[in-house]
Design a protein around this motif. Structure first.
Motif, PDB file in Angstrom:
ATOM      1  N   ALA A   1       1.959 -11.394 -40.988  1.00 32.66           N
ATOM      2  CA  ALA A   1       2.697 -10.467 -40.123  1.00 32.66           C
ATOM      3  C   ALA A   1       2.221  -9.031 -40.348  1.00 32.66           C
ATOM      4  O   ALA A   1       1.973  -8.626 -41.485  1.00 32.66           O
ATOM      5  N   PRO A   2       2.087  -8.249 -39.280  1.00 28.83           N
ATOM      6  CA  PRO A   2       1.716  -6.832 -39.450  1.00 28.83           C
ATOM      7  C   PRO A   2       2.820  -6.086 -40.191  1.00 28.83           C
ATOM      8  O   PRO A   2       4.010  -6.343 -39.988  1.00 28.83           O
ATOM      9  N   ARG A   3       2.407  -5.174 -41.061  1.00 29.14           N
ATOM     10  CA  ARG A   3       3.351  -4.405 -41.868  1.00 29.14           C
ATOM     11  C   ARG A   3       3.026  -2.924 -41.814  1.00 29.14           C
ATOM     12  O   ARG A   3       1.893  -2.530 -41.522  1.00 29.14           O
ATOM     13  N   THR A   4       4.022  -2.129 -42.131  1.00 31.11           N
ATOM     14  CA  THR A   4       3.807  -0.699 -42.297  1.00 31.11           C
ATOM     15  C   THR A   4       3.016  -0.474 -43.588  1.00 31.11           C
ATOM     16  O   THR A   4       2.843  -1.383 -44.400  1.00 31.11           O
ATOM     17  N   ASP A   5       2.579   0.736 -43.796  1.00 33.41           N
ATOM     18  CA  ASP A   5       1.797   1.048 -44.997  1.00 33.41           C
ATOM     19  C   ASP A   5       2.589   0.788 -46.274  1.00 33.41           C
ATOM     20  O   ASP A   5       1.994   0.514 -47.322  1.00 33.41           O
ATOM     21  N   ASP A   6       3.904   0.877 -46.194  1.00 26.72           N
ATOM     22  CA  ASP A   6       4.707   0.620 -47.389  1.00 26.72           C
ATOM     23  C   ASP A   6       5.244  -0.803 -47.429  1.00 26.72           C
ATOM     24  O   ASP A   6       6.170  -1.103 -48.202  1.00 26.72           O
ATOM     25  N   GLY A   7       4.672  -1.706 -46.620  1.00 24.12           N
ATOM     26  CA  GLY A   7       4.928  -3.123 -46.771  1.00 24.12           C
ATOM     27  C   GLY A   7       6.099  -3.705 -46.012  1.00 24.12           C
ATOM     28  O   GLY A   7       6.499  -4.840 -46.286  1.00 24.12           O
ATOM     29  N   ILE A   8       6.633  -2.983 -45.037  1.00 25.18           N
ATOM     30  CA  ILE A   8       7.784  -3.487 -44.292  1.00 25.18           C
ATOM     31  C   ILE A   8       7.283  -4.161 -43.012  1.00 25.18           C
ATOM     32  O   ILE A   8       6.447  -3.616 -42.292  1.00 25.18           O
ATOM     33  N   ILE A   9       7.795  -5.356 -42.761  1.00 30.24           N
ATOM     34  CA  ILE A   9       7.328  -6.182 -41.641  1.00 30.24           C
ATOM     35  C   ILE A   9       7.702  -5.540 -40.319  1.00 30.24           C
ATOM     36  O   ILE A   9       8.864  -5.192 -40.085  1.00 30.24           O
ATOM     37  N   CYS A  10       6.702  -5.384 -39.445  1.00 31.06           N
ATOM     38  CA  CYS A  10       6.926  -4.748 -38.141  1.00 31.06           C
ATOM     39  C   CYS A  10       7.772  -5.644 -37.237  1.00 31.06           C
ATOM     40  O   CYS A  10       7.833  -6.860 -37.408  1.00 31.06           O
ATOM     41  N   HIS A  11       8.383  -5.026 -36.248  1.00 32.47           N
ATOM     42  CA  HIS A  11       9.234  -5.793 -35.333  1.00 32.47           C
ATOM     43  C   HIS A  11       8.404  -6.548 -34.296  1.00 32.47           C
ATOM     44  O   HIS A  11       8.716  -7.693 -33.965  1.00 32.47           O
ATOM     45  N   ASN A  12       7.363  -5.910 -33.789  1.00 34.66           N
ATOM     46  CA  ASN A  12       6.492  -6.528 -32.787  1.00 34.66           C
ATOM     47  C   ASN A  12       5.034  -6.320 -33.155  1.00 34.66           C
ATOM     48  O   ASN A  12       4.712  -5.495 -34.013  1.00 34.66           O
ATOM     49  N   ASP A  13       4.179  -7.050 -32.466  1.00 31.47           N
ATOM     50  CA  ASP A  13       2.743  -6.914 -32.686  1.00 31.47           C
ATOM     51  C   ASP A  13       2.103  -5.982 -31.674  1.00 31.47           C
ATOM     52  O   ASP A  13       0.884  -5.851 -31.621  1.00 31.47           O
ATOM     53  N   GLU A  14       2.916  -5.345 -30.862  1.00 33.13           N
ATOM     54  CA  GLU A  14       2.450  -4.317 -29.934  1.00 33.13           C
ATOM     55  C   GLU A  14       3.638  -3.419 -29.627  1.00 33.13           C
ATOM     56  O   GLU A  14       4.780  -3.749 -29.945  1.00 33.13           O
TER      57      GLU A  14
ATOM     58  N   LEU B   1      14.180 -13.758 -52.525  1.00 33.95           N
ATOM     59  CA  LEU B   1      15.205 -12.724 -52.565  1.00 33.95           C
ATOM     60  C   LEU B   1      14.646 -11.341 -52.879  1.00 33.95           C
ATOM     61  O   LEU B   1      15.125 -10.340 -52.339  1.00 33.95           O
ATOM     62  N   ASP B   2      13.647 -11.267 -53.717  1.00 29.91           N
ATOM     63  CA  ASP B   2      13.069  -9.961 -54.033  1.00 29.91           C
ATOM     64  C   ASP B   2      12.398  -9.361 -52.805  1.00 29.91           C
ATOM     65  O   ASP B   2      12.501  -8.152 -52.558  1.00 29.91           O
ATOM     66  N   GLU B   3      11.725 -10.208 -52.019  1.00 28.07           N
ATOM     67  CA  GLU B   3      11.095  -9.719 -50.801  1.00 28.07           C
ATOM     68  C   GLU B   3      12.151  -9.331 -49.768  1.00 28.07           C
ATOM     69  O   GLU B   3      11.991  -8.345 -49.041  1.00 28.07           O
ATOM     70  N   ALA B   4      13.237 -10.101 -49.704  1.00 23.16           N
ATOM     71  CA  ALA B   4      14.335  -9.750 -48.793  1.00 23.16           C
ATOM     72  C   ALA B   4      14.887  -8.372 -49.136  1.00 23.16           C
ATOM     73  O   ALA B   4      15.119  -7.538 -48.250  1.00 23.16           O
ATOM     74  N   LEU B   5      15.087  -8.123 -50.417  1.00 23.89           N
ATOM     75  CA  LEU B   5      15.597  -6.815 -50.848  1.00 23.89           C
ATOM     76  C   LEU B   5      14.594  -5.711 -50.550  1.00 23.89           C
ATOM     77  O   LEU B   5      14.980  -4.616 -50.113  1.00 23.89           O
ATOM     78  N   ARG B   6      13.323  -5.993 -50.771  1.00 27.15           N
ATOM     79  CA  ARG B   6      12.282  -5.001 -50.467  1.00 27.15           C
ATOM     80  C   ARG B   6      12.329  -4.604 -48.999  1.00 27.15           C
ATOM     81  O   ARG B   6      12.219  -3.423 -48.647  1.00 27.15           O
ATOM     82  N   GLN B   7      12.492  -5.592 -48.126  1.00 28.54           N
ATOM     83  CA  GLN B   7      12.550  -5.310 -46.698  1.00 28.54           C
ATOM     84  C   GLN B   7      13.785  -4.482 -46.350  1.00 28.54           C
ATOM     85  O   GLN B   7      13.705  -3.520 -45.583  1.00 28.54           O
ATOM     86  N   ILE B   8      14.935  -4.837 -46.906  1.00 32.12           N
ATOM     87  CA  ILE B   8      16.163  -4.085 -46.622  1.00 32.12           C
ATOM     88  C   ILE B   8      16.032  -2.645 -47.103  1.00 32.12           C
ATOM     89  O   ILE B   8      16.435  -1.698 -46.409  1.00 32.12           O
TER      90      ILE B   8
END
Length: 322
Positions: A103-116, A145-152
């Motif tokens: 999945a595409p992510r921001t520079d700080d590792g957060i999963i983007c909402h869309n691919d465009e 869970l650690d990744e879930a927290l990272r995203q939040i």
């Protein structure tokens, strides 16, 4: 949860609606929470059947979606647990693999909402507050869970408004510019429901470090939203805009979260009165076909109409109210 006093018309109307990935996910999740395995398991099945080559679930008409398909993930996992059929587990694992590695992510590792980008002049590296419901609960259910927290934490870092303790709707993180700098009620409702599910999964798995961090955020957000509740218990579509239309979807998202949070012990029982008032009002806005009226409506979600998530949120509230 119980099936007594089942809102049959609301469920039937919801099942009749054409669905994008997030709609398939939230509708199936509502039926899972309501205890309707006769319905959520077939919906999970179709989500896997419509999985694309990248592992994104329920990709009928959602070609650019990144986070939305993950809303189907937990029901696939629960369908596997119920049936033992590896078909469902394959779907859940494929969705997880996509999120973690493709999945595409921001520079700080957060999963983007869309691919465009839907918006001219903006990049695809956008976060929508809707995504806090789509992605972290599924990650948590799959043990990440650690990744879930990272995203939040990322959503909070980029979208949370500390002055109002509410979330803004959309930000282009690459440009560090808001696409929709509004306190959208439904978006904040998505955040409430997503936080609740991660808290409960963390508690179930003994990760009280995570639940202890998220409970104050959820209750702060809930309290801030309730400051804008109207006399009938509902919110305006834009929370701090008195001229915006009344929205039942966010009200039911709030009610569902309050009811389950009281049962789970992480929301004070005193909040029940607000949920009850909203539930009573929205119940009066269900038409003869089972469609919730006076909600933020599809397909553009900028005007009053009807929506699959409104139906689902009402079913969730009904499930947890019992």
């Amino acid at each position: 949860m119980t099936k007594s006093a089942e809102p049959t018309k609301v469920i039937n109307a919801m099942l009749a609606m054409q669905r994008y990935p997030w709609e398939q996910g939230v509708c199936a999740q509502a039926l899972y929470e309501y205890g309707r395995e006769d319905l959520y398991i077939p919906m999970a099945y179709d989500a896997v059947k419509r999985m694309d080559k990248n592992g994104r679930l329920a990709m009928a008409g959602g070609g650019e979606a990144v986070s939305d398909p993950a809303s189907c993930g937990e029901v696939c996992l629960r369908a596997y647990e119920k049936t033992g059929d590896e078909f469902f587990l394959h779907g859940a694992k494929s969705m997880l693999e996509y999120l973690l590695h493709r999945a595409p992510r921001t520079d700080d590792g957060i999963i983007c909402h869309n691919d465009e980008s839907y918006y001219e002049g903006f990049t695809k590296y956008q976060l929508w507050i809707d995504g806090i419901y789509m992605v972290p609960p599924f990650l948590a259910a799959m043990g990440e869970l650690d990744e879930a927290l990272r995203q939040i934490r990322g959503y909070k870092r980029h979208l949370y408004d500390p002055e109002n303790s509410l979330f803004f709707h959309i930000k282009d993180v690459a440009l560090d510019k808001f696409v929709r700098k509004l306190h959208w009620a439904t978006g904040n409702g998505w955040a409430l429901m997503g936080l609740a599910r991660v808290i409960e999964e963390a508690e179930k798995r003994g990760r009280t470090d995570i639940s202890d961090e998220l409970m104050p955020l959820l209750n702060e957000l809930l309290g801030s939203m309730l400051k804008y509740a109207r006399d009938d218990g509902r919110f305006g579509d834009i929370l701090d805009d008195e001229m915006s239309f009344a929205d039942g979807t966010s009200s039911m998202m709030m009610a569902a979260t309050v009811y389950r949070g009281i049962k789970g012990g992480y929301i004070p029982a005193a909040r029940k009165a607000a949920a009850d008032k909203a539930y009573e009002t929205v119940s009066q806005a269900i038409d003869e076909y089972g469609l919730l009226q006076e909600v933020c409506g599809c397909p553009d979600f900028t005007s009053e109409g009807t929506s699959a998530e409104a139906q689902a949120a009402y079913i969730m509230a009904t499930a947890w109210k019992k």
